[in-house]
Design an enzyme around this catalytic site. Structure first.
Site, mmCIF file in Angstrom:
data_model
loop_
_atom_site.group_PDB
_atom_site.id
_atom_site.type_symbol
_atom_site.label_atom_id
_atom_site.label_comp_id
_atom_site.label_asym_id
_atom_site.label_seq_id
_atom_site.Cartn_x
_atom_site.Cartn_y
_atom_site.Cartn_z
ATOM 1 N N ASP A 75 0.872 -1.166 0.000
ATOM 2 C CA ASP A 75 0.000 0.000 0.000
ATOM 3 C C ASP A 75 0.906 1.211 0.000
ATOM 4 O O ASP A 75 1.849 1.293 0.800
ATOM 5 C CB ASP A 75 -0.964 0.033 1.185
ATOM 6 C CG ASP A 75 -2.136 0.974 0.872
ATOM 7 O OD1 ASP A 75 -2.833 0.715 -0.120
ATOM 8 O OD2 ASP A 75 -2.329 1.968 1.579
ATOM 9 N N HIS A 184 10.760 4.476 -2.521
ATOM 10 C CA HIS A 184 10.094 4.004 -1.314
ATOM 11 C C HIS A 184 9.863 2.497 -1.329
ATOM 12 O O HIS A 184 10.007 1.832 -0.319
ATOM 13 C CB HIS A 184 8.761 4.752 -1.167
ATOM 14 C CG HIS A 184 7.941 4.775 -2.426
ATOM 15 N ND1 HIS A 184 8.461 5.153 -3.635
ATOM 16 C CD2 HIS A 184 6.652 4.421 -2.687
ATOM 17 C CE1 HIS A 184 7.526 5.052 -4.576
ATOM 18 N NE2 HIS A 184 6.424 4.609 -4.027
HETATM 19 P P1 IMP Z 1 -2.828 1.806 -3.582
HETATM 20 O O1 IMP Z 1 -1.635 1.428 -2.755
HETATM 21 O O2 IMP Z 1 -3.334 0.690 -4.434
HETATM 22 O O3 IMP Z 1 -3.873 2.492 -2.765
HETATM 23 O O4 IMP Z 1 -2.347 2.859 -4.676
HETATM 24 C C1 IMP Z 1 -1.279 3.680 -4.420
HETATM 25 C C2 IMP Z 1 -1.210 4.800 -5.457
HETATM 26 O O5 IMP Z 1 -0.122 5.633 -5.049
HETATM 27 C C3 IMP Z 1 -0.869 4.338 -6.849
HETATM 28 O O6 IMP Z 1 -1.987 4.096 -7.649
HETATM 29 C C4 IMP Z 1 -0.093 5.546 -7.363
HETATM 30 O O7 IMP Z 1 -0.979 6.535 -7.742
HETATM 31 C C5 IMP Z 1 0.609 6.076 -6.156
HETATM 32 N N1 IMP Z 1 1.958 5.520 -6.119
HETATM 33 C C6 IMP Z 1 2.429 4.560 -5.283
HETATM 34 N N2 IMP Z 1 3.699 4.269 -5.580
HETATM 35 C C7 IMP Z 1 4.031 5.069 -6.626
HETATM 36 C C8 IMP Z 1 5.229 5.212 -7.385
HETATM 37 O O8 IMP Z 1 6.244 4.528 -7.203
HETATM 38 N N3 IMP Z 1 5.176 6.124 -8.367
HETATM 39 C C9 IMP Z 1 4.091 6.878 -8.629
HETATM 40 N N4 IMP Z 1 2.944 6.769 -7.982
HETATM 41 C C10 IMP Z 1 2.920 5.870 -6.967
#
Ligand code: IMP
Length: 202
Positions: A75, A184
């Site tokens: 996440d 990250h």
């Molecule tokens: P979730 O963890 O599925 O809620 O989505 C996390 C969201 O954070 C992703 O869809 C991206 O929009 C953003 N995100 C997370 N990691 C990255 C990265 O390495 N680059 C760019 N956007 C990121």
């Protein structure tokens, strides 16, 4: 905690193709057989947690229990200092149902209007969950600032507006290997490696 070895299968509990590609690259050197939640036809659980840890755990647990295999979930999101950490756990949702990150990046820029502070950080929490209920979480952060307009077409999500500290280019302008050295997700993964792939006697 159980260890993962070369013959083990590991579910990558994501339906996000950008994350899947990056996580697959990170685990490739360890020889475990990675299978994605999408390939297994697993449903995508609703992210009802109130922070990155809760959401990572609920995604990994849902996949591990449905597949009967260990599962790794990520996440992650972008925390903008001047927006009190938003979009944070809502980073994907800011892109709307069509997951259009041009819309999400424009919203960040709009909300930053008139604010001088452009500092931001990407945050990643990884959760590894075993079907028996054992689990561990690992966190990584990468700090930087936000540029406008977006630059570069590498990576995914908010990469074109995020410039990591100490660099003149955005993640969107970096080759994947260069991004992985500092981002990250690879920092969280560096925490996970000794706990999960390490030699239990070593
Ligand atoms: P979730 O963890 O599925 O809620 O989505 C996390 C969201 O954070 C992703 O869809 C991206 O929009 C953003 N995100 C997370 N990691 C990255 C990265 O390495 N680059 C760019 N956007 C990121």
């Amino acid at each position: 905690m159980p260890r993962l070895g070369p013959k083990d299968r590991l579910v990558i509990a994501t339906h996000n193709p950008g994350k899947l590609r990056e996580i697959a690259e990170l685990i490739a050197p360890f020889g475990v057989e990675a299978v994605s939640a999408g390939e297994l036809g697993l449903p995508e659980p609703e992210e009802t947690g109130s922070d990155f840890v809760e959401n990572a755990v609920l995604k990994a647990r849902a996949a591990a229990e449905a597949a009967g295999l260990p599962a790794l979930a990520d996440d992650s999101g972008l925390e903008v200092a001047a927006l009190e950490g938003a979009p944070g756990i809502y980073s994907a949702r800011w892109a709307g149902p069509g997951r259009d990150f041009r819309i999400a990046m424009e919203r960040v820029e709009r909300e930053l209007t008139g604010k001088g502070d452009r500092r931001a950080a990407f945050v990643c929490v990884l959760c590894l969950y075993w079907p028996g209920g054992e689990m561990a979480t690992f966190e990584g952060r990468c700090t930087g600032d936000l540029v406008w307009p977006p630059r570069g077409d590498q990576g995914f999500g908010y990469d074109p507006i995020f410039r990591p500290e100490g660099y003149g280019v955005t993640f969107g302008e970096m080759a994947p290997a260069e991004k992985h050295r500092i981002d990250h997700r690879s920092r969280a993964f560096a925490e996970l490696v000794p706990a999960v792939f390490g030699d239990p006697d070593g």
